[in-house]
Design a protein around this motif. Structure first.
Motif, PDB file in Angstrom:
ATOM      1  N   LYS A  17       0.845  -1.189   0.000  1.00 53.18           N
ATOM      2  CA  LYS A  17       0.000   0.000   0.000  1.00 53.18           C
ATOM      3  C   LYS A  17       0.882   1.241   0.000  1.00 53.18           C
ATOM      4  N   GLN A  18       0.438   2.239  -0.720  1.00 50.00           N
ATOM      5  CA  GLN A  18       1.198   3.484  -0.744  1.00 50.00           C
ATOM      6  C   GLN A  18       0.895   4.266   0.523  1.00 50.00           C
ATOM      7  N   SER A  19       1.935   4.789   1.144  1.00 47.99           N
ATOM      8  CA  SER A  19       1.710   5.603   2.329  1.00 47.99           C
ATOM      9  C   SER A  19       1.288   6.987   1.861  1.00 47.99           C
ATOM     10  N   LYS A  20       0.047   7.344   2.206  1.00 50.01           N
ATOM     11  CA  LYS A  20      -0.444   8.636   1.732  1.00 50.01           C
ATOM     12  C   LYS A  20       0.103   9.751   2.612  1.00 50.01           C
ATOM     13  N   ASP A  21       0.284  10.891   2.014  1.00 51.57           N
ATOM     14  CA  ASP A  21       0.790  12.035   2.759  1.00 51.57           C
ATOM     15  C   ASP A  21      -0.330  12.607   3.611  1.00 51.57           C
ATOM     16  N   MET A  22      -0.036  12.828   4.887  1.00 52.01           N
ATOM     17  CA  MET A  22      -1.048  13.372   5.787  1.00 52.01           C
ATOM     18  C   MET A  22      -0.841  14.878   5.916  1.00 52.01           C
ATOM     19  N   ASP A  23      -1.943  15.601   5.835  1.00 52.99           N
ATOM     20  CA  ASP A  23      -1.835  17.038   6.025  1.00 52.99           C
ATOM     21  C   ASP A  23      -1.985  17.362   7.513  1.00 52.99           C
ATOM     22  N   ASP A  24      -1.976  18.636   7.846  1.00 57.26           N
ATOM     23  CA  ASP A  24      -1.990  19.056   9.248  1.00 57.26           C
ATOM     24  C   ASP A  24      -3.247  18.593   9.977  1.00 57.26           C
ATOM     25  N   ASP A  25      -4.392  18.589   9.274  1.00 61.99           N
ATOM     26  CA  ASP A  25      -5.638  18.166   9.911  1.00 61.99           C
ATOM     27  C   ASP A  25      -5.570  16.693  10.313  1.00 61.99           C
ATOM     28  N   ASP A  26      -5.021  15.852   9.426  1.00 65.70           N
ATOM     29  CA  ASP A  26      -4.905  14.428   9.735  1.00 65.70           C
ATOM     30  C   ASP A  26      -3.973  14.193  10.912  1.00 65.70           C
ATOM     31  N   VAL A  27      -2.871  14.912  10.948  1.00 69.48           N
ATOM     32  CA  VAL A  27      -1.909  14.762  12.043  1.00 69.48           C
ATOM     33  C   VAL A  27      -2.550  15.180  13.364  1.00 69.48           C
ATOM     34  N   ALA A  28      -3.287  16.285  13.354  1.00 70.89           N
ATOM     35  CA  ALA A  28      -3.951  16.759  14.571  1.00 70.89           C
ATOM     36  C   ALA A  28      -5.018  15.763  15.019  1.00 70.89           C
ATOM     37  N   PHE A  29      -5.747  15.189  14.068  1.00 75.86           N
ATOM     38  CA  PHE A  29      -6.789  14.219  14.395  1.00 75.86           C
ATOM     39  C   PHE A  29      -6.188  12.969  15.029  1.00 75.86           C
ATOM     40  N   LYS A  30      -5.094  12.471  14.458  1.00 74.78           N
ATOM     41  CA  LYS A  30      -4.428  11.289  15.012  1.00 74.78           C
ATOM     42  C   LYS A  30      -3.918  11.569  16.425  1.00 74.78           C
ATOM     43  N   GLN A  31      -3.355  12.754  16.636  1.00 71.07           N
ATOM     44  CA  GLN A  31      -2.839  13.130  17.950  1.00 71.07           C
ATOM     45  C   GLN A  31      -3.975  13.179  18.971  1.00 71.07           C
ATOM     46  N   LYS A  32      -5.117  13.739  18.567  1.00 73.47           N
ATOM     47  CA  LYS A  32      -6.271  13.837  19.467  1.00 73.47           C
ATOM     48  C   LYS A  32      -6.794  12.449  19.814  1.00 73.47           C
ATOM     49  N   GLN A  33      -6.810  11.543  18.839  1.00 73.10           N
ATOM     50  CA  GLN A  33      -7.264  10.176  19.098  1.00 73.10           C
ATOM     51  C   GLN A  33      -6.348   9.482  20.099  1.00 73.10           C
ATOM     52  N   LYS A  34      -5.037   9.674  19.970  1.00 79.48           N
ATOM     53  CA  LYS A  34      -4.096   9.056  20.900  1.00 79.48           C
ATOM     54  C   LYS A  34      -4.310   9.580  22.313  1.00 79.48           C
TER      55      LYS A  34
END
Length: 64
Positions: A17-34
């Motif tokens: 699978k290709q690793s898709k580039d995450m933008d700032d919103d995705d990074v913030a969402f992942k951080q909030k989930q953690k």
């Protein structure tokens, strides 16, 4: 009959699978989930040590 044909066939490998580039919103969402996951784990640890949350036990009515 060659030696490789007998027996179980190997499954084909799935393409990577290709690793898709995450933008700032995705990074913030992942951080909030953690952070939410860590908070839930802490609450579970605190709740497991105690008994029932009500604390009043069985209430008896005044009727006889």
């Amino acid at each position: 009959m060659s030696g490789r044909e007998g027996g179980k066939k190997k499954p084909l490998k799935a393409p990577k699978k290709q690793s898709k580039d995450m933008d700032d919103d995705d990074v913030a969402f992942k951080q909030k989930q953690k952070e939410d996951q860590k908070a839930m784990e802490a609450l579970k640890a605190r709740a497991s040590g105690k008994g029932p949350l009500g604390g009043s036990g069985i209430k008896k009515s005044g009727k006889k």
